[in-house]
Design a protein around this motif. Structure first.
Motif, mmCIF file in Angstrom:
data_model
loop_
_atom_site.group_PDB
_atom_site.id
_atom_site.type_symbol
_atom_site.label_atom_id
_atom_site.label_comp_id
_atom_site.label_asym_id
_atom_site.label_seq_id
_atom_site.Cartn_x
_atom_site.Cartn_y
_atom_site.Cartn_z
ATOM 1 N N THR A 46 -19.248 -2.835 16.756
ATOM 2 C CA THR A 46 -19.876 -1.621 16.248
ATOM 3 C C THR A 46 -19.310 -1.334 14.862
ATOM 4 O OG1 THR A 46 -18.197 -0.168 17.248
ATOM 5 C CG2 THR A 46 -20.149 -0.680 18.570
ATOM 6 N N PRO A 47 -20.097 -0.677 13.992
ATOM 7 C CA PRO A 47 -19.620 -0.436 12.621
ATOM 8 C C PRO A 47 -18.318 0.347 12.551
ATOM 9 C CG PRO A 47 -21.980 -0.051 12.785
ATOM 10 C CD PRO A 47 -21.492 -0.261 14.188
ATOM 11 N N SER A 48 -18.118 1.268 13.484
ATOM 12 C CA SER A 48 -16.915 2.096 13.444
ATOM 13 C C SER A 48 -15.845 1.626 14.421
ATOM 14 C CB SER A 48 -17.267 3.558 13.756
ATOM 15 O OG SER A 48 -17.866 3.652 15.046
ATOM 16 N N GLY A 49 -16.134 0.538 15.142
ATOM 17 C CA GLY A 49 -15.202 0.058 16.154
ATOM 18 C C GLY A 49 -14.131 -0.843 15.582
ATOM 19 N N PRO A 50 -13.102 -1.125 16.382
ATOM 20 C CA PRO A 50 -12.034 -2.021 15.920
ATOM 21 C C PRO A 50 -12.538 -3.451 15.829
ATOM 22 C CG PRO A 50 -11.769 -1.528 18.239
ATOM 23 C CD PRO A 50 -12.897 -0.665 17.764
ATOM 24 N N PRO A 51 -11.954 -4.257 14.955
ATOM 25 C CA PRO A 51 -12.382 -5.658 14.854
ATOM 26 C C PRO A 51 -11.973 -6.454 16.092
ATOM 27 C CG PRO A 51 -10.456 -5.282 13.479
ATOM 28 C CD PRO A 51 -10.875 -3.940 14.009
ATOM 29 N N VAL A 52 -12.896 -7.260 16.595
ATOM 30 C CA VAL A 52 -12.553 -8.183 17.681
ATOM 31 C C VAL A 52 -12.084 -9.518 17.109
ATOM 32 C CG1 VAL A 52 -13.980 -7.163 19.476
ATOM 33 C CG2 VAL A 52 -15.009 -8.785 17.894
ATOM 34 N N LEU A 53 -12.449 -9.782 15.873
ATOM 35 C CA LEU A 53 -11.878 -10.881 15.091
ATOM 36 C C LEU A 53 -11.442 -10.286 13.768
ATOM 37 C CD1 LEU A 53 -14.432 -13.794 15.690
ATOM 38 C CD2 LEU A 53 -12.200 -13.486 16.765
ATOM 39 N N ASP A 54 -10.195 -10.526 13.402
ATOM 40 C CA ASP A 54 -9.611 -9.850 12.248
ATOM 41 C C ASP A 54 -9.056 -10.886 11.269
ATOM 42 O OD1 ASP A 54 -8.481 -8.099 10.481
ATOM 43 O OD2 ASP A 54 -7.065 -7.206 11.893
ATOM 44 N N ASP A 55 -9.914 -11.339 10.350
ATOM 45 C CA ASP A 55 -9.511 -12.264 9.288
ATOM 46 C C ASP A 55 -8.894 -13.543 9.869
ATOM 47 O OD1 ASP A 55 -9.323 -12.956 6.558
ATOM 48 O OD2 ASP A 55 -7.221 -12.367 6.502
ATOM 49 N N VAL A 56 -9.633 -14.175 10.764
ATOM 50 C CA VAL A 56 -9.150 -15.393 11.412
ATOM 51 C C VAL A 56 -9.376 -16.590 10.489
ATOM 52 C CG1 VAL A 56 -9.431 -16.978 13.352
ATOM 53 C CG2 VAL A 56 -9.553 -14.499 13.726
ATOM 54 N N ALA A 57 -8.310 -17.276 10.147
ATOM 55 C CA ALA A 57 -8.364 -18.501 9.362
ATOM 56 C C ALA A 57 -7.707 -19.606 10.183
ATOM 57 C CB ALA A 57 -7.657 -18.327 8.025
ATOM 58 N N LEU A 58 -8.467 -20.658 10.466
ATOM 59 C CA LEU A 58 -7.975 -21.674 11.399
ATOM 60 C C LEU A 58 -8.685 -22.986 11.149
ATOM 61 C CD1 LEU A 58 -6.327 -22.224 14.083
ATOM 62 C CD2 LEU A 58 -8.406 -21.573 15.305
ATOM 63 N N ASP A 59 -7.929 -24.074 11.148
ATOM 64 C CA ASP A 59 -8.499 -25.422 11.114
ATOM 65 C C ASP A 59 -8.187 -26.097 12.440
ATOM 66 O OD1 ASP A 59 -9.521 -25.251 8.546
ATOM 67 O OD2 ASP A 59 -7.670 -25.976 7.627
ATOM 68 N N ILE A 60 -9.221 -26.648 13.066
ATOM 69 C CA ILE A 60 -9.065 -27.306 14.366
ATOM 70 C C ILE A 60 -9.186 -28.809 14.166
ATOM 71 C CG2 ILE A 60 -10.089 -27.604 16.653
ATOM 72 C CD1 ILE A 60 -10.864 -24.656 16.560
ATOM 73 N N THR A 61 -8.175 -29.510 14.601
ATOM 74 C CA THR A 61 -8.049 -30.940 14.362
ATOM 75 C C THR A 61 -9.121 -31.725 15.101
ATOM 76 O OG1 THR A 61 -5.665 -30.639 14.168
ATOM 77 C CG2 THR A 61 -6.467 -32.896 14.463
ATOM 78 N N ARG A 62 -9.710 -32.665 14.403
ATOM 79 C CA ARG A 62 -10.728 -33.522 15.014
ATOM 80 C C ARG A 62 -10.062 -34.510 15.973
ATOM 81 N NH1 ARG A 62 -16.236 -35.844 12.450
ATOM 82 N NH2 ARG A 62 -16.902 -37.036 14.276
ATOM 83 N N GLY A 63 -10.717 -34.748 17.113
ATOM 84 C CA GLY A 63 -10.251 -35.722 18.083
ATOM 85 C C GLY A 63 -9.206 -35.218 19.044
ATOM 86 N N ALA A 64 -8.846 -33.930 18.937
ATOM 87 C CA ALA A 64 -7.798 -33.358 19.787
ATOM 88 C C ALA A 64 -8.399 -32.401 20.798
ATOM 89 C CB ALA A 64 -6.762 -32.632 18.936
ATOM 90 N N VAL A 65 -7.589 -32.038 21.795
ATOM 91 C CA VAL A 65 -7.920 -30.949 22.710
ATOM 92 C C VAL A 65 -7.134 -29.728 22.236
ATOM 93 C CG1 VAL A 65 -7.826 -30.077 25.075
ATOM 94 C CG2 VAL A 65 -8.334 -32.494 24.654
ATOM 95 N N THR A 66 -7.849 -28.682 21.854
ATOM 96 C CA THR A 66 -7.229 -27.444 21.389
ATOM 97 C C THR A 66 -7.540 -26.337 22.384
ATOM 98 O OG1 THR A 66 -7.399 -28.061 19.059
ATOM 99 C CG2 THR A 66 -7.153 -25.715 19.556
ATOM 100 N N ALA A 67 -6.499 -25.669 22.866
ATOM 101 C CA ALA A 67 -6.658 -24.581 23.827
ATOM 102 C C ALA A 67 -6.432 -23.252 23.132
ATOM 103 C CB ALA A 67 -5.679 -24.744 24.985
ATOM 104 N N LEU A 68 -7.360 -22.314 23.330
ATOM 105 C CA LEU A 68 -7.212 -20.943 22.854
ATOM 106 C C LEU A 68 -6.701 -20.100 24.005
ATOM 107 C CD1 LEU A 68 -10.577 -20.479 20.896
ATOM 108 C CD2 LEU A 68 -8.431 -21.446 20.068
ATOM 109 N N VAL A 69 -5.548 -19.462 23.828
ATOM 110 C CA VAL A 69 -4.955 -18.648 24.887
ATOM 111 C C VAL A 69 -4.658 -17.260 24.339
ATOM 112 C CG1 VAL A 69 -3.922 -20.690 25.985
ATOM 113 C CG2 VAL A 69 -2.561 -19.310 24.380
ATOM 114 N N GLY A 70 -4.462 -16.319 25.261
ATOM 115 C CA GLY A 70 -4.131 -14.960 24.868
ATOM 116 C C GLY A 70 -4.614 -13.976 25.916
ATOM 117 N N PRO A 71 -4.214 -12.720 25.812
ATOM 118 C CA PRO A 71 -4.602 -11.725 26.803
ATOM 119 C C PRO A 71 -6.092 -11.394 26.712
ATOM 120 C CG PRO A 71 -3.478 -10.676 24.970
ATOM 121 C CD PRO A 71 -3.361 -12.153 24.744
ATOM 122 N N ASN A 72 -6.591 -10.679 27.716
ATOM 123 C CA ASN A 72 -7.969 -10.207 27.674
ATOM 124 C C ASN A 72 -8.180 -9.361 26.424
ATOM 125 O OD1 ASN A 72 -8.535 -11.412 30.120
ATOM 126 N ND2 ASN A 72 -8.128 -9.571 31.307
#
Length: 268
Positions: free
Chosen positions: A12-38
């Motif tokens: 929402t325009p006035s809501g908090p960001p659910v993604l906040d300036d995420v900068a990430l490179d994901i390596t080709r050929g690998a298994v990458t796991a995203l973890v974190g709380p709900n």
């Protein structure tokens, strides 16, 4: 490589960001796991990468393809996505489901080569003998492997999966992770998977990305992320970590920090 270039998004325009300036490179050929709380932004990040969601700011580039601007068919030949909700209204057999993965290549008119890819994908996930079984006749683990066969049949270099272990018991969860591991090792696929279980991430992934409050707060090999100080930053709680047979194991089920079975291993 998947290049996430300073992506931000709010629902929402006035809501908090659910993604906040995420900068990430994901390596080709690998298994990458995203973890974190709900609510950390893991599934939203996966949706932005797969163009299921258009971020408010930033962009995602996969092997030179800007996923927000490229034609649908071009993106479908680069990225295959398995979402959390895999419910279907139609009653399908396993092989019919897997054939859907060939649509970006065949447009629905399967060739002999398409059928060969379908058969190979079923064999890879160990479902060849169940190809004619209806999906509603399968166990949860078998059904999930059928859906993974579908995304593998798409023959994309990148495979994205959002919490594929949900509602699976330990045996079937390990079976699914083994399939994803071999997809990277044997088929050369780049696998990005959202997981809640940090120990599954440590056991099967090459890289672990920890997210919290819409940001990437940790990134590294499993032994670099599964540390008490790093997990505190990701999850906000004290999680003892021990080594078992040389691998880190997070004891997140303990009633309080510091209590862990004697003789298990050395604490980090």
């Amino acid at each position: 490589m998947i290049h996430v270039d300073h992506v931000s998004h709010a629902y929402t325009p006035s809501g908090p960001p659910v993604l906040d300036d995420v900068a990430l490179d994901i390596t080709r050929g690998a298994v990458t796991a995203l973890v974190g709380p709900n609510g950390a932004g893991k599934s939203t990040l996966l949706a932005a990468v797969s163009r299921l969601l258009g971020p408010d700011h930033g962009r995602v580039v996969v092997d030179g393809v800007d996923v927000a601007r490229a034609p649908d068919r071009e993106v479908a030949r680069v990225l295959a996505v398995l979402r959390q909700d895999t419910r279907l209204s139609a009653r399908l057999t396993v092989v019919d489901l897997v054939r859907f993965g060939r649509f970006p290549h065949s447009g629905g008119r399967l060739t002999t080569a398409d059928h060969e890819v379908v058969a190979a994908s079923l064999a890879h996930v160990g479902m060849a003998d169940l190809r004619d079984r209806y999906l509603d006749e399968l166990s949860g683990g078998q059904r999930q492997r059928a859906f993974i066969a579908m995304v593998l049949a798409q023959e994309t270099p990148y495979v994205l999966l959002d919490e594929p272990l949900n509602n699976l018991d330990m045996e079937h969860a390990a079976s699914v992770m083994r399939v994803l591991r071999t997809a990277a090792d044997d088929l050369g696929r780049t696998v990005v998977v959202v997981l809640h279980d940090v120990n599954m991430a440590a056991a099967w992934a090459d890289d672990v990305v920890g997210m919290r409050d819409g940001r990437v707060v940790a990134r590294g090999r499993p032994a670099e992320v599964l540390r008490t100080d790093v997990l505190r930053e990701v999850f906000g709680i004290e999680i003892p970590v021990v080594t078992v047979d040389g691998s880190p194991v997070a004891l997140h089920w303990l009633p309080r920090a510091g209590r862990h079975p004697m003789g298990v291993g050395q604490r980090y």
